[in-house]
Design a protein around this motif. Structure first.
Motif, PDB file in Angstrom:
ATOM      1  N   GLU A 154       0.926  -1.259  -0.093  1.00 34.98           N
ATOM      2  CA  GLU A 154      -0.126  -0.033   0.006  1.00 34.98           C
ATOM      3  C   GLU A 154       0.874   1.142  -0.142  1.00 34.98           C
ATOM      4  OE1 GLU A 154      -2.648  -0.494   3.455  1.00 34.98           O
ATOM      5  OE2 GLU A 154      -3.677  -1.893   2.353  1.00 34.98           O
ATOM      6  N   ALA A 155       1.924   1.273   0.643  1.00 36.43           N
ATOM      7  CA  ALA A 155       2.693   2.268   0.829  1.00 36.43           C
ATOM      8  C   ALA A 155       3.509   2.611  -0.662  1.00 36.43           C
ATOM      9  CB  ALA A 155       4.036   2.305   1.822  1.00 36.43           C
ATOM     10  N   LEU A 156       3.921   1.513  -1.196  1.00 37.53           N
ATOM     11  CA  LEU A 156       4.534   1.501  -2.367  1.00 37.53           C
ATOM     12  C   LEU A 156       3.540   2.120  -3.572  1.00 37.53           C
ATOM     13  CD1 LEU A 156       6.898  -1.523  -2.565  1.00 37.53           C
ATOM     14  CD2 LEU A 156       7.689   0.785  -2.542  1.00 37.53           C
ATOM     15  N   ASP A 157       2.449   1.597  -3.593  1.00 39.15           N
ATOM     16  CA  ASP A 157       1.471   2.005  -4.350  1.00 39.15           C
ATOM     17  C   ASP A 157       1.177   3.665  -4.438  1.00 39.15           C
ATOM     18  OD1 ASP A 157       0.997  -0.723  -5.189  1.00 39.15           O
ATOM     19  OD2 ASP A 157      -0.985  -0.982  -4.170  1.00 39.15           O
ATOM     20  N   ALA A 158       1.007   4.047  -3.039  1.00 40.56           N
ATOM     21  CA  ALA A 158       0.761   5.347  -2.971  1.00 40.56           C
ATOM     22  C   ALA A 158       2.023   6.380  -3.480  1.00 40.56           C
ATOM     23  CB  ALA A 158       0.536   5.769  -1.281  1.00 40.56           C
ATOM     24  N   PHE A 159       3.391   5.960  -3.172  1.00 41.44           N
ATOM     25  CA  PHE A 159       4.460   6.371  -3.745  1.00 41.44           C
ATOM     26  C   PHE A 159       4.319   6.476  -5.273  1.00 41.44           C
ATOM     27  CE2 PHE A 159       8.541   5.941  -5.492  1.00 41.44           C
ATOM     28  CZ  PHE A 159       9.345   7.220  -5.241  1.00 41.44           C
ATOM     29  N   VAL A 160       3.808   5.577  -6.095  1.00 42.48           N
ATOM     30  CA  VAL A 160       3.847   5.577  -7.364  1.00 42.48           C
ATOM     31  C   VAL A 160       2.873   6.462  -7.860  1.00 42.48           C
ATOM     32  CG1 VAL A 160       3.138   4.206  -9.329  1.00 42.48           C
ATOM     33  CG2 VAL A 160       4.693   3.158  -7.715  1.00 42.48           C
ATOM     34  N   LEU A 201      14.823  10.398 -10.126  1.00 38.69           N
ATOM     35  CA  LEU A 201      14.541  11.251 -11.246  1.00 38.69           C
ATOM     36  C   LEU A 201      14.086  10.576 -12.331  1.00 38.69           C
ATOM     37  CD1 LEU A 201      17.767  13.616 -11.135  1.00 38.69           C
ATOM     38  CD2 LEU A 201      15.328  14.161 -10.681  1.00 38.69           C
ATOM     39  N   ASN A 202      14.461   9.474 -12.708  1.00 37.19           N
ATOM     40  CA  ASN A 202      14.129   8.132 -13.775  1.00 37.19           C
ATOM     41  C   ASN A 202      12.656   7.805 -13.496  1.00 37.19           C
ATOM     42  OD1 ASN A 202      14.764   7.003 -16.076  1.00 37.19           O
ATOM     43  ND2 ASN A 202      14.515   5.006 -14.789  1.00 37.19           N
ATOM     44  N   GLN A 203      12.151   7.687 -12.320  1.00 32.34           N
ATOM     45  CA  GLN A 203      10.947   7.425 -12.096  1.00 32.34           C
ATOM     46  C   GLN A 203       9.963   8.592 -12.394  1.00 32.34           C
ATOM     47  OE1 GLN A 203      10.206   4.046 -11.090  1.00 32.34           O
ATOM     48  NE2 GLN A 203      12.176   4.074 -11.710  1.00 32.34           N
ATOM     49  N   VAL A 204      10.400   9.857 -11.934  1.00 30.61           N
ATOM     50  CA  VAL A 204       9.523  10.903 -12.349  1.00 30.61           C
ATOM     51  C   VAL A 204       9.439  11.217 -13.842  1.00 30.61           C
ATOM     52  CG1 VAL A 204       9.243  13.372 -12.058  1.00 30.61           C
ATOM     53  CG2 VAL A 204      10.010  11.907 -10.132  1.00 30.61           C
ATOM     54  N   GLY A 205      10.468  10.590 -14.473  1.00 34.24           N
ATOM     55  CA  GLY A 205      10.607  10.702 -15.967  1.00 34.24           C
ATOM     56  C   GLY A 205      11.361  11.928 -16.648  1.00 34.24           C
ATOM     57  N   PHE A 206      12.365  12.480 -15.796  1.00 34.60           N
ATOM     58  CA  PHE A 206      13.175  13.499 -16.323  1.00 34.60           C
ATOM     59  C   PHE A 206      14.229  12.977 -17.362  1.00 34.60           C
ATOM     60  CE2 PHE A 206      11.978  16.053 -12.394  1.00 34.60           C
ATOM     61  CZ  PHE A 206      11.836  17.078 -13.065  1.00 34.60           C
ATOM     62  N   ALA A 207      14.613  13.842 -18.472  1.00 28.96           N
ATOM     63  CA  ALA A 207      15.704  13.589 -19.187  1.00 28.96           C
ATOM     64  C   ALA A 207      16.939  13.870 -18.491  1.00 28.96           C
ATOM     65  CB  ALA A 207      15.586  14.580 -20.402  1.00 28.96           C
ATOM     66  N   ARG A 208      18.081  13.140 -18.791  1.00 24.15           N
ATOM     67  CA  ARG A 208      19.243  13.247 -18.097  1.00 24.15           C
ATOM     68  C   ARG A 208      20.390  13.549 -19.351  1.00 24.15           C
ATOM     69  NH1 ARG A 208      19.855  10.923 -13.283  1.00 24.15           N
ATOM     70  NH2 ARG A 208      21.704  12.324 -13.123  1.00 24.15           N
ATOM     71  N   PRO A 209      21.641  14.445 -18.888  1.00 19.90           N
ATOM     72  CA  PRO A 209      22.754  14.585 -20.037  1.00 19.90           C
ATOM     73  C   PRO A 209      23.298  13.049 -20.336  1.00 19.90           C
ATOM     74  CG  PRO A 209      22.961  16.054 -18.156  1.00 19.90           C
ATOM     75  CD  PRO A 209      21.749  15.135 -17.696  1.00 19.90           C
ATOM     76  N   ALA A 210      23.899  13.069 -21.608  1.00 20.08           N
ATOM     77  CA  ALA A 210      24.125  11.681 -21.911  1.00 20.08           C
ATOM     78  C   ALA A 210      25.079  11.084 -21.096  1.00 20.08           C
ATOM     79  CB  ALA A 210      24.900  11.845 -23.343  1.00 20.08           C
ATOM     80  N   ASN A 211      26.217  11.720 -20.331  1.00 16.77           N
ATOM     81  CA  ASN A 211      27.070  10.992 -19.378  1.00 16.77           C
ATOM     82  C   ASN A 211      26.415  10.542 -18.301  1.00 16.77           C
ATOM     83  OD1 ASN A 211      26.815  13.677 -18.437  1.00 16.77           O
ATOM     84  ND2 ASN A 211      28.814  13.781 -17.710  1.00 16.77           N
ATOM     85  N   GLN A 212      25.171  11.138 -17.933  1.00 18.60           N
ATOM     86  CA  GLN A 212      24.391  10.483 -16.744  1.00 18.60           C
ATOM     87  C   GLN A 212      23.083   9.698 -17.078  1.00 18.60           C
ATOM     88  OE1 GLN A 212      23.497  13.806 -14.089  1.00 18.60           O
ATOM     89  NE2 GLN A 212      25.026  14.993 -15.115  1.00 18.60           N
ATOM     90  N   ASP A 213      22.926   9.608 -18.439  1.00 17.47           N
ATOM     91  CA  ASP A 213      21.688   8.497 -18.713  1.00 17.47           C
ATOM     92  C   ASP A 213      22.254   7.324 -19.047  1.00 17.47           C
ATOM     93  OD1 ASP A 213      19.125   8.319 -19.306  1.00 17.47           O
ATOM     94  OD2 ASP A 213      19.306   8.872 -21.291  1.00 17.47           O
ATOM     95  N   VAL A 214      22.810   6.563 -18.084  1.00 17.23           N
ATOM     96  CA  VAL A 214      23.213   5.473 -18.119  1.00 17.23           C
ATOM     97  C   VAL A 214      23.208   4.476 -16.940  1.00 17.23           C
ATOM     98  CG1 VAL A 214      25.254   5.866 -19.915  1.00 17.23           C
ATOM     99  CG2 VAL A 214      25.612   6.055 -17.380  1.00 17.23           C
TER     100      VAL A 214
END
Length: 303
Positions: A154-160, A201-214
């Motif tokens: 339930e806690a995880l569902d609320a977080f999502v 940040l990935n869960q929220v959906g942000f883009a990242r600079p190429a050197n961080q998007d790994v």
């Protein structure tokens, strides 16, 4: 199996029989451990694990000291009254821990593998496998160990739901390439996706600079790599152990002409955030506060 572990297992089984308790088998990074059905005196040996127990409604009898605070992070201190601090994650006081007579110990293989036998001789011990970005894997294991899987789900569902709500509120702002940097004594880190902040940040959906998007943890760099820290927006935080060296290094970077020339700096899109929340605490409570921090920066409402 060592004689010590065998003896500990026999002792646990006998105790469960005497008290009429029901035992459960929990599979974890070190094998399978028989634990009480409803443990009453839980010791937790990681910071993210402490946050998990609190989110599950369990106040531990003992916990590893927070990496910062005396002995707890400010955001959990009120909820940790009466909990015994048993040393940092990498230096647990086994004598003190044993004296507290826990009926379940929860820790992490990365931190406590070398003392697993000793921990198991004190109480049934469950160790999660790793400490990196996706904290939900450990959260689910801890919820199972304390027999609160439904509460945990339930806690995880609320977080999502809150994460998706933030993403919806941010809209096109998610297209910004967000850079995350940490200042430490003697070096700097550029955080990638397999870090706490990177995973969030990935869960929220942000883009990242190429050197961080790994799918790696972080790049350890010096000031000559400041240009690699650029993005449409930069979040930075500082680790300082109290001697001022971390803060001094941070100031050197922030005053450096290379830093001043970055796109995000020139545009005024640079934000100092809390190291505890964006990196060090690493659990569900910090995750909730990080969502709030992002909402505040972008001026949106977090439901």
């Amino acid at each position: 199996m060592s004689l010590r572990r065998l003896a500990a297992g026999i002792c646990l089984s006998l105790c469960l029989v005497v008290h009429g308790a029901v035992a459960r088998d929990i599979e974890h990074s070190m094998g399978v451990t028989t634990v009480p059905e409803n443990p009453q005196r839980v010791a937790i040996l990681t910071n993210e694990g402490t946050e998990a127990l609190l989110a599950l409604g369990v106040t531990p009898v003992a916990a590893a000291n927070s990496w910062q605070g005396d002995p707890w992070y400010a955001h959990i201190a009120e909820r940790m009254q009466g909990v015994e601090a048993v040393g940092k994650e990498s230096a647990i006081n086994l004598e003190l821990l044993a004296a507290l007579e826990p009926d379940l110990i929860i820790g992490n293989k990365q931190r406590q593998e070398k003392i697993y036998e000793q921990l198991s001789s004190i109480a049934p011990t469950v160790l999660s496998a790793r400490l990196r970005g996706d904290w939900t894997h450990n959260f689910k294991l801890y919820a199972k160990a304390v027999n609160r899987e439904q509460v945990g789900q339930e806690a995880l569902d609320a977080f999502v739901q809150r994460t998706q709500g933030l993403a919806d509120a941010l809209g096109d702002a998610l297209n910004e390439k967000v850079s995350v940097v940490r200042f430490l004594p003697g070096h700097l880190r550029i955080y990638q996706r397999d870090s706490f902040s990177g995973w969030m940040l990935n869960q929220v959906g942000f883009a990242r600079p190429a050197n961080q998007d790994v799918d790696e943890f972080a790049l350890r760099v010096g000031r000559e790599s400041i240009p690699d820290m650029d993005g449409d927006r930069i979040f930075h935080f500082t680790w300082d152990s109290g001697d001022g060296k971390g803060l001094k290094n941070a100031n050197r970077v922030l005053e450096d002409p290379l830093w001043q020339s970055l796109t995000a700096v020139q545009a005024g899109r640079v934000h100092a955030v809390e190291d505890t929340i964006w990196n060090t605490a690493g659990g569900m409570l910090a995750a909730e506060l990080m969502l709030q921090s992002i909402a505040e920066v972008y001026g949106v409402t977090l439901q």
